[in-house]
Design a protein around this motif. Structure first.
Motif, PDB file in Angstrom:
ATOM      1  N   GLU B  69       0.547  47.898  29.824  1.00 26.64           N
ATOM      2  CA  GLU B  69       1.325  48.612  30.831  1.00 26.64           C
ATOM      3  C   GLU B  69       2.764  48.873  30.411  1.00 26.64           C
ATOM      4  N   PHE B  70       3.425  47.758  30.078  1.00 25.01           N
ATOM      5  CA  PHE B  70       4.861  47.828  29.833  1.00 25.01           C
ATOM      6  C   PHE B  70       5.182  48.829  28.727  1.00 25.01           C
ATOM      7  N   TRP B  73       4.996  52.383  29.935  1.00 22.31           N
ATOM      8  CA  TRP B  73       6.150  52.878  30.711  1.00 22.31           C
ATOM      9  C   TRP B  73       7.370  53.052  29.807  1.00 22.31           C
ATOM     10  N   VAL B  74       7.511  52.168  28.820  1.00 23.88           N
ATOM     11  CA  VAL B  74       8.619  52.336  27.875  1.00 23.88           C
ATOM     12  C   VAL B  74       8.464  53.665  27.146  1.00 23.88           C
ATOM     13  N   VAL B  76       7.026  56.343  28.250  1.00 17.20           N
ATOM     14  CA  VAL B  76       7.383  57.429  29.161  1.00 17.20           C
ATOM     15  C   VAL B  76       8.900  57.513  29.317  1.00 17.20           C
ATOM     16  N   LEU B  77       9.542  56.358  29.529  1.00 14.75           N
ATOM     17  CA  LEU B  77      10.990  56.357  29.800  1.00 14.75           C
ATOM     18  C   LEU B  77      11.782  56.830  28.592  1.00 14.75           C
ATOM     19  N   LEU B  80       9.485  60.436  26.595  1.00 14.50           N
ATOM     20  CA  LEU B  80       9.385  61.640  27.418  1.00 14.50           C
ATOM     21  C   LEU B  80      10.686  61.905  28.148  1.00 14.50           C
ATOM     22  N   SER B 144      -0.025  42.650  30.168  1.00 14.22           N
ATOM     23  CA  SER B 144       0.837  42.958  31.305  1.00 14.22           C
ATOM     24  C   SER B 144       2.303  42.721  30.959  1.00 14.22           C
ATOM     25  N   THR B 145       3.160  43.152  31.870  1.00 16.03           N
ATOM     26  CA  THR B 145       4.593  42.985  31.662  1.00 16.03           C
ATOM     27  C   THR B 145       4.946  41.509  31.500  1.00 16.03           C
ATOM     28  N   ARG B 146       4.286  40.672  32.291  1.00 15.08           N
ATOM     29  CA  ARG B 146       4.579  39.254  32.247  1.00 15.08           C
ATOM     30  C   ARG B 146       4.278  38.682  30.855  1.00 15.08           C
TER      31      ARG B 146
END
Lengths: 319, 205
Positions: B69-70, B73-74, B76-77, B80, B144-146
């Motif tokens: 996940e993390f 999103w990184v 994308v941030l 992109l 996961s992020t954790r």
């Protein structure tokens, strides 16, 4: 979570996405009409001109959908969708009430929300370039510069809350919430909300679309339904920014009512903030481009950093 | 990081009975490959940047399918939301024309193709050779992020800090370089109407 439940949640979010921005738009019509003594929007349909928004919608649909001859057709037509969709996706992750009352619980919620919202800028850039119009290009460039400048204070302010709660998950932050977080994080809340306003290009930060100078910037060449999509993305953006500020800084569903009615608090706070957004539009003059940039780099970012430091100090003092 | 993704087991499953996730993974992979090819073959500069958006977004989806996940999103941030936007920004500042750019063609394309193929072949051979009989169990929460955070800040904290020092050095260097340029330039002469003296010192007396 079964597939059916997931589908239901997505449909619910879609309905919210289709209804709430229109409610905000209608509110803006009425609030502006009252604050500025405008007569026009008060006639259509009788009582306080309730049908004005419907009339606007019909007007937008009727207008001819024009693509300039020199424009890049495909990119030009795609741009409104790219501007609009990120807000729909973001709405999925915003918690409304306690106990899993959220579109889809996402582990790194804050991160997801800020990452996806960053994509919206592509829509404006595409629109500005593909129109083959120098004012549009100028508007697109201004939009991009503004969004890059205000992304940083927004991220820093959100990071402060994540630090306070010790989690990146939006429902997780709300579970940790205590009432004294509001005064503790008030500077961060200010920075986040103002930077959010700038991301939406709402007045007083509407330099990129300045309708009296560069005639609506990136959207100069758009007509009819595609232009309406850009407007809709603005209102969806108001909804998202208000809801995010509510969740991060105002305690979301927490309030003096039983837990079952928690969602009501979220909605109320969100709409109160949306009203503030409209109020600011009516009362503030537009900032100049250099004032805009200076405000981001010399005011908001230091404030956000100070809030981060304060959060760290209090966090260590408590622990 | 690999240990965070669960134990490496010998292949109990066959490659010929793919699960739904694997099929989606392959399909998205094909889409990413297509977008990447279009990125380097299109003659329109801005279109190339936009196809790059599609390719990088597809990669984010692949990360998601691998439960990372993390990282998704990184992706994308950073890529992109920032890198591609900066690329587009640069292109538009140079007034990238609408339509084909005849000078967008490079004479090195065959050399670039050879280098690309060689790099891809090396990587594919390496990965296939390293993980031939192993199977990573992609259970929920493995990437996961954790889990990512715990590994990053417990086991890899020193490389992480070294990287941030490197980035800081780059930042300071960029500032220093841009400042030095500014000093060498001649200062603009004050215009006649805006003399250096404060208003009201000469005329009114």
């Amino acid at each position: 979570m079964s597939f059916l439940e997931m589908l239901l949640r997505c449909v619910a979010v879609l309905v919210v996405f289709l209804v709430f921005p229109l409610v905000i738009g209608q509110t803006e019509h009425k609030v502006m009409a009252h604050m500025q003594g405008r007569l026009g929007p008060m006639y259509a349909g009788g009582f306080h001109g309730w049908a004005q928004l419907v009339a606007d919608g019909v007007k937008f649909v009727q207008k001819e959908d024009i693509v300039p001859a020199e424009a890049d057709r495909r990119v030009f037509q795609l741009a409104p969708a790219v501007a609009l969709l990120p807000y729909l996706v973001v709405l999925l992750a915003i918690p409304v009430g306690p106990g899993g009352f959220v579109g889809q619980a996402i582990d790194a919620g804050i991160f997801f929300v800020l990452a996806v919202m960053g994509i919206g800028v592509l829509g404006s850039l595409m629109a500005g370039w593909a129109s083959a119009n120098k004012f549009s290009l100028l508007g697109g460039l201004r939009t991009a510069a503004q969004l890059m400048a205000y992304e940083l204070p927004m991220l820093l302010a959100a990071a402060s809350v994540a630090m306070a709660a010790g989690t990146l998950s939006l429902p997780g932050i709300l579970e940790q919430f205590e009432w004294w977080w509001v005064p503790w994080q008030i500077v961060g809340a200010f920075v986040f909300f103002v930077a959010g306003l700038a991301e939406l290009q709402r007045p007083p930060f509407d330099m990129p679309v300045a309708d009296s100078e560069i005639i609506f910037g990136a959207y100069t060449e758009y007509t009819g339904i595609r232009f309406a999509f850009f407007l809709l993305s603005e209102y969806a953006g108001i909804l998202v920014i208000s809801a995010l500020t509510t969740v991060l800084f105002l305690g979301g569903w927490h309030g003096p009512l039983p837990d079952q009615l928690g969602w009501l608090w979220t909605v109320l706070k969100t709409f109160a903030l949306a009203l503030v957004v409209i109020w600011l539009r009516v009362t503030f003059p537009r900032l100049r481009e250099d004032q805009l940039m200076r405000f981001a780099w010399t005011t908001l970012i230091p404030l956000a950093l100070a809030q981060l430091a304060l959060t760290g100090i209090v966090k260590v003092a408590i622990a | 990081m690999l240990a965070a993704a669960g134990p490496l087991e010998p292949a109990a499953r066959s490659f010929l009975s793919p699960t739904g996730v694997e099929i989606v993974f392959l399909l998205v992979g094909v889409a990413v490959l297509g977008a990447a090819l279009l990125t380097v073959t299109t003659r329109q500069l801005v279109h190339a940047a936009l196809w790059l958006v599609v390719a990088l977004g597809g990669l984010a989806v692949e990360f998601l399918l691998l439960t990372a996940e993390f990282i998704a999103w990184v992706q994308v941030l950073i890529y992109l939301g920032s890198v591609v936007v900066l690329v587009l920004f640069g292109l538009m500042l140079t007034k990238a024309p609408i339509g084909r750019s005849p000078d967008a063609d490079s004479g090195n394309r065959w050399a670039a193709l050879a280098v690309g193929l060689a790099a891809a072949a090396t990587l594919v051979t390496l990965v296939v050779d390293a993980f031939r009989t192993s199977w990573i169990d992609l259970g929920a929460g493995a990437g996961s992020t954790r889990a990512t955070g715990e590994y990053l800040f417990r086991h890899w904290v020193l490389p992480f800090e070294a990287l941030s020092v490197l980035l800081l050095a780059a930042l300071v260097g960029a500032i220093v370089l841009s400042r030095r340029d500014g000093e060498n330039k001649p200062k603009p002469r004050p215009g006649k109407l805006r003399a250096g003296k404060p208003v009201g010192t000469t005329r009114e007396r």
